[in-house]
Write a protein that holds these residues in place. Structure first.
Motif, short mmCIF file in Angstrom:
data_model
loop_
_atom_site.label_atom_id
_atom_site.label_comp_id
_atom_site.label_asym_id
_atom_site.label_seq_id
_atom_site.Cartn_x
_atom_site.Cartn_y
_atom_site.Cartn_z
N LEU A 65 3.70 0.77 -14.79
CA LEU A 65 2.66 0.07 -15.54
C LEU A 65 2.48 0.75 -16.90
O LEU A 65 2.40 1.98 -16.98
N ILE A 66 2.44 -0.06 -17.94
CA ILE A 66 2.36 0.46 -19.32
C ILE A 66 1.29 -0.35 -20.05
O ILE A 66 1.56 -1.46 -20.52
N VAL A 67 0.08 0.19 -20.13
CA VAL A 67 -1.03 -0.56 -20.72
C VAL A 67 -1.41 0.02 -22.09
O VAL A 67 -1.81 1.18 -22.20
N ASN A 68 -1.29 -0.81 -23.10
CA ASN A 68 -1.67 -0.44 -24.47
C ASN A 68 -0.89 0.77 -24.99
O ASN A 68 -1.44 1.61 -25.71
N SER A 112 0.79 -1.24 0.00
CA SER A 112 0.00 0.00 0.00
C SER A 112 0.82 1.29 0.00
O SER A 112 0.29 2.36 -0.26
N ASN A 113 2.13 1.17 0.28
CA ASN A 113 2.93 2.40 0.34
C ASN A 113 3.83 2.60 -0.87
O ASN A 113 4.72 3.45 -0.86
N MET A 114 3.60 1.83 -1.90
CA MET A 114 4.48 1.94 -3.08
C MET A 114 4.19 3.20 -3.90
O MET A 114 3.11 3.77 -3.83
N THR A 115 5.20 3.55 -4.73
CA THR A 115 5.03 4.59 -5.74
C THR A 115 4.98 3.90 -7.10
O THR A 115 5.88 3.12 -7.44
N VAL A 116 3.91 4.15 -7.84
CA VAL A 116 3.69 3.48 -9.13
C VAL A 116 3.52 4.52 -10.22
O VAL A 116 2.77 5.49 -10.07
N ALA A 117 4.23 4.32 -11.33
CA ALA A 117 4.06 5.19 -12.50
C ALA A 117 3.14 4.49 -13.49
O ALA A 117 3.35 3.33 -13.81
N ASP A 118 2.15 5.21 -13.97
CA ASP A 118 1.23 4.71 -15.01
C ASP A 118 1.57 5.49 -16.28
O ASP A 118 1.22 6.66 -16.41
N LEU A 119 2.33 4.86 -17.18
CA LEU A 119 2.85 5.57 -18.35
C LEU A 119 1.88 5.51 -19.53
O LEU A 119 1.40 4.44 -19.87
N GLY A 168 0.62 5.27 -0.55
CA GLY A 168 1.63 5.44 -1.59
C GLY A 168 1.23 6.53 -2.55
O GLY A 168 0.48 7.44 -2.21
N ALA A 169 1.74 6.43 -3.78
CA ALA A 169 1.49 7.50 -4.75
C ALA A 169 1.48 6.95 -6.17
O ALA A 169 2.14 5.95 -6.47
N VAL A 170 0.72 7.62 -7.03
CA VAL A 170 0.68 7.29 -8.45
C VAL A 170 1.14 8.50 -9.25
O VAL A 170 0.66 9.62 -9.03
N ILE A 171 2.07 8.24 -10.16
CA ILE A 171 2.49 9.28 -11.11
C ILE A 171 1.94 8.85 -12.46
O ILE A 171 2.37 7.84 -13.02
#
Ligand SMILES: C[S@@+](CC[C@H](N)C(=O)[O-])C[C@H]1O[C@@H](n2cnc3c(N)ncnc32)[C@H](O)[C@@H]1O
Length: 208
Positions: free
Chosen positions: A127-130, A54-61, A79-82
């Motif tokens: 994360l890189i979706v489509n 729950s405390n991760m930082t995730v990039a959604d590219l 955590g955080a989402v970029i």
């Protein structure tokens, strides 16, 4: 349905390199955030494959209108989402969506076609979706992403199988092995994740 599917991925006419094909976020939101998408996109399975805490930082590219970004933000209360995108209108839309949903841990920022613009050792998951098939120099891009990973970090790519009934034009689709090879050429260890989605595969890469 087929016609819609072709349009759905922004390859019609000019969408290939994240150019004007994805310029209008409000229009694309009808497609990307269509509730019917959940049935084949299986967002919970994709998020489970990320192995989050729950405390991760995730990039959604190439986050687009934020279909995954908002789900990630809810999964990361500590955590955080970029969320990044090359289209300024997508970035504005993402910022508005985060504010309206009260998701203070979701931040949107503009990327360039050649760089995600992430700080070195700043993210736990990418994360890189489509989107991977839209990137030009993918090995160099993968190297750049590798540098942005914190220790133990992972990059997760979700994209269309060649035989999927729906998706981008077949000539734009990439075999999972090709993506694995690209990450390996960038110095990472990559493999196909065991999760199979109705239309897509998942490839995962990490530092050796
Ligand atoms: C098919 S949409 C996918 C959106 C989102 N990931 C989703 O699954 O709903 C592709 C998005 O990638 C963006 N894009 C294309 N090339 C990109 C790049 N090099 N870097 C970041 N975003 C890019 C486009 O502007 C568009 O919003």
């Amino acid at each position: 349905m087929k016609q819609h599917a072709h349009h759905q991925h922004g390859h019609h006419h000019n969408g290939h390199h994240g150019g004007p094909g994805f310029a209008n976020a409000k229009e694309w939101a009808k497609v990307f955030d269509d509730p019917a998408r959940d049935e084949w996109q299986r967002p919970n399975e994709v998020i489970a494959a990320l192995g989050l805490t729950s405390n991760m930082t995730v990039a959604d590219l190439g986050a687009g209108t934020g279909y995954f970004s908002v789900r990630l933000a809810r999964a990361l209360p500590d955590g955080a989402v970029i969320a990044t995108d090359v289209e300024p209108d997508m970035v504005t839309h993402l910022q508005q969506r985060a504010a309206e949903a009260g998701l203070t841990n979701l931040r949107a920022q503009r990327a360039t076609p050649a760089s995600a613009g992430l700080a070195p050792r700043s993210v736990d998951r990418v994360l890189i979706v489509n989107v991977w098939h839209h990137i030009d120099d993918r090995v160099s891009y993968a190297r750049d992403l590798a540098a942005s990973l914190k220790p133990g970090g992972r990059i997760v790519v979700v994209d269309y199988r060649k035989d999927a009934a729906d998706g981008p034009p077949p000539e734009m689709r990439l075999e999972p092995q090709r993506i694995i090879d690209e990450f390996q050429a960038a110095g990472l260890v990559a493999l196909q994740h065991s999760t199979q989605l109705p239309r897509q595969y998942i490839v995962e890469a990490r530092e050796p």
